[in-house]
Design a protein around this motif. Sequence first.
Motif, short mmCIF file in Angstrom:
data_model
loop_
_atom_site.label_atom_id
_atom_site.label_comp_id
_atom_site.label_asym_id
_atom_site.label_seq_id
_atom_site.Cartn_x
_atom_site.Cartn_y
_atom_site.Cartn_z
N SER A 86 0.83 -1.21 0.00
CA SER A 86 0.00 0.00 0.00
C SER A 86 0.86 1.26 0.00
O SER A 86 0.47 2.27 -0.59
CB SER A 86 -0.96 -0.01 1.20
OG SER A 86 -0.24 -0.08 2.40
N SER A 87 2.04 1.22 0.63
CA SER A 87 2.93 2.40 0.61
C SER A 87 3.42 2.67 -0.80
O SER A 87 3.54 3.82 -1.23
CB SER A 87 4.15 2.18 1.52
OG SER A 87 3.76 1.87 2.81
N ILE B 256 1.85 1.80 -3.59
CA ILE B 256 0.70 2.28 -4.38
C ILE B 256 0.48 3.77 -4.09
O ILE B 256 0.23 4.56 -4.99
CB ILE B 256 -0.56 1.45 -4.04
CG1 ILE B 256 -0.38 0.01 -4.59
CG2 ILE B 256 -1.81 2.08 -4.64
CD1 ILE B 256 -1.37 -1.00 -4.05
N ALA B 257 0.63 4.14 -2.80
CA ALA B 257 0.48 5.55 -2.42
C ALA B 257 1.57 6.40 -3.10
O ALA B 257 1.31 7.51 -3.56
CB ALA B 257 0.55 5.69 -0.91
N CYS C 198 0.62 7.00 -6.67
CA CYS C 198 -0.44 8.01 -6.75
C CYS C 198 0.13 9.42 -6.56
O CYS C 198 -0.25 10.36 -7.25
CB CYS C 198 -1.50 7.76 -5.67
SG CYS C 198 -2.40 6.24 -5.98
N ARG C 199 1.08 9.53 -5.63
CA ARG C 199 1.70 10.85 -5.39
C ARG C 199 2.46 11.31 -6.63
O ARG C 199 2.41 12.47 -7.01
CB ARG C 199 2.63 10.75 -4.17
CG ARG C 199 3.03 12.10 -3.62
CD ARG C 199 3.63 11.98 -2.25
NE ARG C 199 4.86 11.19 -2.25
CZ ARG C 199 5.60 10.97 -1.17
NH1 ARG C 199 5.20 11.46 0.00
NH2 ARG C 199 6.69 10.27 -1.23
#
Lengths: 117, 183
Positions: free
Chosen positions: A63-64, A66-67, A70-71
């Motif tokens: 999830s980090s 994926i984040a 996105c950033r």
Amino acid sequence: MQIKGEDYSIVFDDKLNTVNFNGSLRLENMGEYNAIEQFLLDVHELNLPFLNLDFKEVEFLNSSGIAMLCRFIMDVKKQNKMPVIVTGNDDILWQKKSFANLKLLWDKVEVKFGRAQ
Amino acid sequence: MKIGDYLEIPETKKVILIKLTHADLLKIWKRCGLTANYGASYLISSCPEKKDVMNSVSMILNELLENAAKYSDEEMGSIELTITLSGDSAILQVDNIIDEQRYMIFRKFADKITNCEDVNSLYIEKLQSFGENDGMKSGIGLLTVLSFFNPKMGFMFQPLKEANKYKVSVQAAMPIEGATTCR
């Protein structure tokens, strides 16, 4: 240009304007993803007709990670310099869900799917 | 205290139980992923035709383990991973121990996500906030799991005899179509 870790590699192919991701990316937190994000920003600095991010050979991204992706998309949306394509693996559910969200963050992202070789 | 769809799992129903410590996971971070892959492979070996869900099961287990590694109490760092097959679902559970401060935050978060009608919007809002905020911990693992895989989530919080410590159990029940026919 490339970055290699124990379980992954990220290689920029300047003939195809494509960053090829490979392996499993499960780094500890967003701070650890900074080097990868900077690598993507450096590639984006090149004057390319488009940028393709190819994840077909990626099994896992936590999830980090994926984040972080996105950033990066939100960052390049602000710059609006070139079209961005994200190529996913049709056989992997998290990629389908995750990359659909990238389009919600920036409607100009083109999402395509293929299969691993 | 139970929140969401928490199920009591009888000992005899457990397919696998792995005991770990948060210190060992923090020391070698890839142990989270290794354990998640092992748990997923072990589970799916009983129903090989369901191999396509192995990747999703490993993704969920990894997020649960990463959270337990990051947020466990410093002094009481034992972590348990349990996998159970129940009907057509695999119940993926991670137990760990947290302090009072983390308990307050996590209980509120558990309430919020189990009562939220639109988890995807909550997830997208959180993703958008990263554009403005460069926090080191993304705090987005459970929202990612819910948004991508839509499992039934359940939480159990139990106060321990040690002051200001709580055992927290996080469950994600992942439907595996045809799992009742697994060996």
